[in-house]
Design an enzyme around this catalytic site. Structure first.
Site, PDB file in Angstrom:
ATOM      1  N   TYR A  57       0.853  -1.187   0.000  1.00 11.16           N
ATOM      2  CA  TYR A  57       0.000   0.000   0.000  1.00 11.16           C
ATOM      3  C   TYR A  57       0.888   1.237   0.000  1.00 11.16           C
ATOM      4  O   TYR A  57       2.118   1.144   0.100  1.00 11.16           O
ATOM      5  CB  TYR A  57      -0.897   0.015   1.245  1.00 11.16           C
ATOM      6  CG  TYR A  57      -0.122  -0.136   2.536  1.00 11.16           C
ATOM      7  CD1 TYR A  57       0.428   0.973   3.172  1.00 11.16           C
ATOM      8  CD2 TYR A  57       0.103  -1.390   3.097  1.00 11.16           C
ATOM      9  CE1 TYR A  57       1.176   0.837   4.322  1.00 11.16           C
ATOM     10  CE2 TYR A  57       0.856  -1.534   4.246  1.00 11.16           C
ATOM     11  CZ  TYR A  57       1.388  -0.420   4.859  1.00 11.16           C
ATOM     12  OH  TYR A  57       2.132  -0.556   5.985  1.00 11.16           O
ATOM     13  N   SER A  90       7.158   6.699   8.199  1.00 13.92           N
ATOM     14  CA  SER A  90       7.997   6.995   9.363  1.00 13.92           C
ATOM     15  C   SER A  90       9.472   6.671   9.167  1.00 13.92           C
ATOM     16  O   SER A  90      10.319   7.172   9.911  1.00 13.92           O
ATOM     17  CB  SER A  90       7.467   6.289  10.602  1.00 13.92           C
ATOM     18  OG  SER A  90       7.658   4.892  10.534  1.00 13.92           O
ATOM     19  N   THR A 123       4.710   2.856  11.835  1.00 17.44           N
ATOM     20  CA  THR A 123       5.236   1.924  12.835  1.00 17.44           C
ATOM     21  C   THR A 123       6.741   1.671  12.716  1.00 17.44           C
ATOM     22  O   THR A 123       7.344   1.195  13.675  1.00 17.44           O
ATOM     23  CB  THR A 123       4.505   0.572  12.756  1.00 17.44           C
ATOM     24  OG1 THR A 123       4.649   0.025  11.444  1.00 17.44           O
ATOM     25  CG2 THR A 123       3.034   0.739  13.093  1.00 17.44           C
ATOM     26  N   ASP A 124       7.350   1.987  11.573  1.00 19.46           N
ATOM     27  CA  ASP A 124       8.763   1.654  11.405  1.00 19.46           C
ATOM     28  C   ASP A 124       9.655   2.336  12.433  1.00 19.46           C
ATOM     29  O   ASP A 124      10.617   1.729  12.933  1.00 19.46           O
ATOM     30  CB  ASP A 124       9.239   2.016   9.994  1.00 19.46           C
ATOM     31  CG  ASP A 124       8.858   0.959   8.971  1.00 19.46           C
ATOM     32  OD1 ASP A 124       8.192  -0.021   9.358  1.00 19.46           O
ATOM     33  OD2 ASP A 124       9.222   1.111   7.788  1.00 19.46           O
TER      34      ASP A 124
END
Length: 359
Positions: A57, A90, A123-124
Site C-alpha cells: 500500500y 515513518s 510503525t517503522d
C-alpha cells in the site's frame, strides 16, 4: 369517602416530586476532556489498491480530518481536534522532524484546555519517536503514540480501533504521570520499552517487560508502572533543544568489515552504538578499532542486536578500561535516541553511563 390506597398515595407522591423539580435546570453534565491528534502520516493514514492489500500500500495518504471522521465513536470519548504535523512514512523521520514534533506536543500540553495528545505515526520508527518524547516532554498529561499495521482500506484494518483506544487513554485521568504511551492491539505499552518485533502482523509491538495495561471496550486497565525516569522527572527539556547530534549504529555480525566503523565515525558524529552480538559483544579484531575511535573523542556504546535481555558492564569487554558505555536493556535504535538527547549537553563517560542506567 374511601381512604386512599397505598398505590395511589405513591403515585401522588411521585407527581408532587416531579412538579417540585420541574422548574429546576437539568444537572450539568461533566465536560468531556479535550484531546488533540497530531498526525504525522504512516500506515494508519495509508491506502491500498484493494481490501486484499494489507501489506502492499501507500503510506501517508489520508489527512487527519478524515482519520477523525472515520472513527465517529471518538466524539463520545472526548472533544477531539486534529493537526497535520507531517504526512510521511515513518522511515523518513529525521532528527529535525523529531525536534519539531516534540516542540509542538510540548506547546499543546501547556494549554490548560488540552487534557492529552495523541500522535499518529508510522510503525517503522514509532518506538524511537515515543522514546524521544518520553525523554524530553515536561508534562504529566497523557501522550499516546499510535499507528497501525494495515491501512484503513484493508480487510481487518487495525487503525480504527488503535486510534479509538489511543484517544481513550489520552482522555483518561488514570494515564496521567505514566510517561509516553503506545496503544497497539489493545495493549498499553510504555514508549520507553515498546518495540516493533514483527514486521507484518497486527500484534507487531511488544516489550520484554510486558504492557503497562490494556484497553477493553473503551475502558483502561493498568497492571504496572514504568520504573525509569521520564517526562516531568527527566533532566531533558524539549524547550531547550533545537538540534540533535549525530549518532551512528554499526550492526554486529560474524566476519565484520572494519570499514563500517570508519564510515560510522565520520567528522561530527558524537557517538557510535555498537549493536553487537550476544551481550553487546565486540570481536577481538574490532577492539583496537573501537579503542581508536574512542581515543578520537567519539563515545562508544555497547548495545545488542538481540531483542531481549540486558548488556552487562565489564562483561565480554573491560568497559571501564576502554572508557566505553553499555546500553543496559535498550535496543540499538533506542540507545541512539538516548545518546543523542543526552549529548545535547556535554557529558563525561561516567555521566552518560549514569543516564543509561536511569532512563
Amino acid at each position: 369517602m374511601k381512604p386512599m390506597t397505598l398505590g395511589l398515595r405513591a403515585a401522588c407522591a411521585a407527581l408532587l416530586a416531579a412538579s417540585a423539580f420541574a422548574g429546576l435546570p437539568a444537572l450539568a453534565q461533566p465536560a468531556k476532556p479535550t484531546v488533540v491528534i497530531v498526525a504525522t502520516g504512516g500506515t494508519i493514514a495509508g491506502a491500498g489498491a484493494s481490501a486484499l492489500n494489507s501489506a502492499t500500500y501507500q503510506a501517508a495518504k489520508v489527512p487527519v480530518d478524515k482519520l477523525i471522521a472515520g472513527v465517529p465513536e471518538l466524539a463520545s470519548v472526548a472533544n477531539v481536534r486534529g493537526e497535520q504535523a507531517f504526512q510521511i512514512a515513518s522511515e523518513s523521520f529525521t532528527n529535525d522532524k523529531l525536534v519539531a514534533l516534540g516542540k509542538r506536543v510540548s506547546a499543546l500540553l501547556k494549554d490548560s484546555e488540552v487534557n492529552g495528545v495523541v500522535v499518529t505515526h508510522g510503525t517503522d520508527t514509532l518506538e524511537e519517536t515515543a522514546y524521544f518524547l518520553n525523554l524530553v516532554i515536561k508534562s504529566d498529561k497523557p501522550i499516546v503514540v499510535v499507528g497501525s499495521m494495515r491501512p484503513g482500506s484493508a480487510m481487518s484494518a487495525d487503525g480504527m480501533l488503535n486510534l479509538y483506544n489511543a484517544v481513550v487513554v489520552a482522555a483518561s485521568p488514570s494515564a496521567k504521570g505514566k510517561g509516553v504511551l503506545v496503544t497497539m492491539a489493545d495493549d498499553i505499552l510504555s514508549g520507553r520499552d515498546a518495540a516493533k518485533r514483527v514486521n507484518i502482523k497486527t500484534s507487531a509491538f511488544g516489550s520484554q517487560w510486558g504492557p503497562l495495561g490494556m484497553v477493553v471496550e473503551g475502558k483502561t486497565f493498568w497492571f504496572r508502572s514504568l520504573a525509569k525516569r521520564h517526562t516531568v522527572n527527566s533532566e531533558f527539556d524539549i524547550d531547550t533543544i533545537d538540534a540533535l547530534p549525530d549518532v551512528s549504529i554499526v550492526y554486529g555480525s560474524g566476519s565484520m568489515n572494519m570499514a563500517l566503523y570508519d564510515a560510522a565515525a565520520t567528522p561530527g558524529v558524537k557517538a557510535i552504538i555498537n549493536a553487537g552480538t550476544g551481550n553487546g559483544s565486540v570481536p577481538n579484531y574490532a577492539v583496537d578499532k573501537l579503542k581508536s575511535i574512542r581515543d578520537k573523542g567519539v563515545l562508544v556504546i555497547r548495545s545488542s542486536r538481540v531483542a531481549d535481555g540486558i548488556v552487562l558492564r565489564n562483561a565480554e569487554q573491560p568497559d571501564d578500561k576502554y572508557d566505553w558505555v553499555v546500553a543496559h536493556d535498550l535496543n540499538p535504535q533506542k540507545a541512539k535516541i538516548l545518546a543523542a538527547v543526552a549529548l545535547t549537553k556535554p557529558q563525561t563517560t561516567a555521566e552518560l553511563q549514569r543516564i543509561f542506567w536511569e532512563y
